[in-house]
Scaffold this motif. Structure first.
Motif: not given
Length: 293
Positions: A1-15
């Motif tokens: 079993m192989h896993k793959a995916g997109f993990v996106n990092i969001v948030g306000n400036p300077n955190v």
């Protein structure tokens, strides 16, 4: 079993999004400074193991745009909501949950797993942290709340372990020896821009764009010519400094970092030119690679 995916990092400036991204990927991919709006693009860092491929994306801080460049930066952040398999919403101990309510409303509608990472907990106490966790539970009732300190690498390993659990089964999206979606020239311009952010004040760093005009690589060295574009003649003068001293110092620091990054001798030339009001120009923005047409 192989896993793959997109993990996106969001948030306000300077955190601390870029610091976190570099920790998770284990590579220095995003520039991280103490100044807001350091990240302008959506930058991917790929973590590969035999059983897994995690495609992390660092994004610009969410803000209300005042000019076209910031409009583009917001588009990059919002695009990260559309293709995420797991979303990391990064905040900190100072930020109030009602900041940028429009963006939060979009996150609240997402159906993928959301991890709210409360960063910089080393600057707080247990009581304040408990209060902050409860505040974010009210905003994102279905999310997992994870206190972290990216600077001190606290709890980041646990976050990575949870991401691996949440990742869907899938074949790899990229070759297993690929660690980013950006070309070498992109990292040259980012490293030069990082030094501008560190060594110049006020509006100067935000008015600059770095273009790599030449990148000639041999087995042992790389010869690079860059142009730093500014919006006004007065900014050009400040960037160069009296007798060229300021530009020489910035270029020297950039060259040292580039040598570490590429593991080769670097010959770096830096020039400064004026592109009037480029942050408001569709044509200029497109030529600098910002437009998402």
């Amino acid at each position: 079993m192989h896993k793959a995916g997109f993990v996106n990092i969001v948030g306000n400036p300077n955190v601390g999004k870029s610091t976190l991204m570099n920790l998770l990927v284990g590579e220095r991919i995003s520039i991280a400074t103490f100044k807001a709006q350091t990240t302008r693009h959506r930058i991917m860092g790929i973590l590969n193991t035999p059983e897994m491929q995690i495609c992390f994306s660092d994004t610009p801080g969410v803000l209300k745009p005042n000019y076209k460049l910031q409009e583009q930066m917001l588009q990059f952040s919002e695009s990260a909501l559309q293709d995420a398999d797991v979303l990391l919403y990064v905040t900190d101990m100072v930020e109030k949950p009602d900041k940028n309510a429009d963006f939060i409303a979009k996150v609240q509608k997402m159906t993928v797993p959301v991890l709210v990472l409360i960063n910089k907990i080393d600057l707080s106490d247990q009581k304040s942290l408990e209060q902050k966790v409860e505040e974010w539970h009210q905003v994102f009732p279905g999310a997992e709340i994870c206190p972290i300190s990216a600077l001190h690498k606290f709890n980041v390993d646990n976050v990575l372990a949870r991401i691996k659990e949440l990742l869907p089964e899938s074949p790899a999206y990229f070759d297993k020896d690929q660690w980013t979606d950006k070309p070498a020239r992109f990292f040259v311009s980012e490293i030069v821009r990082e030094k501008i952010l560190l060594y110049y004040d006020k509006e100067i760093p935000y008015s600059t764009e770095v273009v790599v005009e030449e990148f000639k690589e041999t087995e042992r060295s790389i010869r690079i010519r860059t142009v730093v574009y500014v919006e006004r003649e007065s900014q050009k003068g400040i960037l160069i400094g009296h007798g060229g001293v300021a530009l020489k110092r910035m270029g020297s620091e950039a060259r040292k970092t580039l040598e570490k990054f590429f593991g080769k001798s670097i010959y770096l030339d830096v020039y400064v030119k004026v592109d009037k009001d480029w942050r408001q120009s569709d044509k200029a923005m497109r030529s600098y690679g910002y437009k998402l047409d």
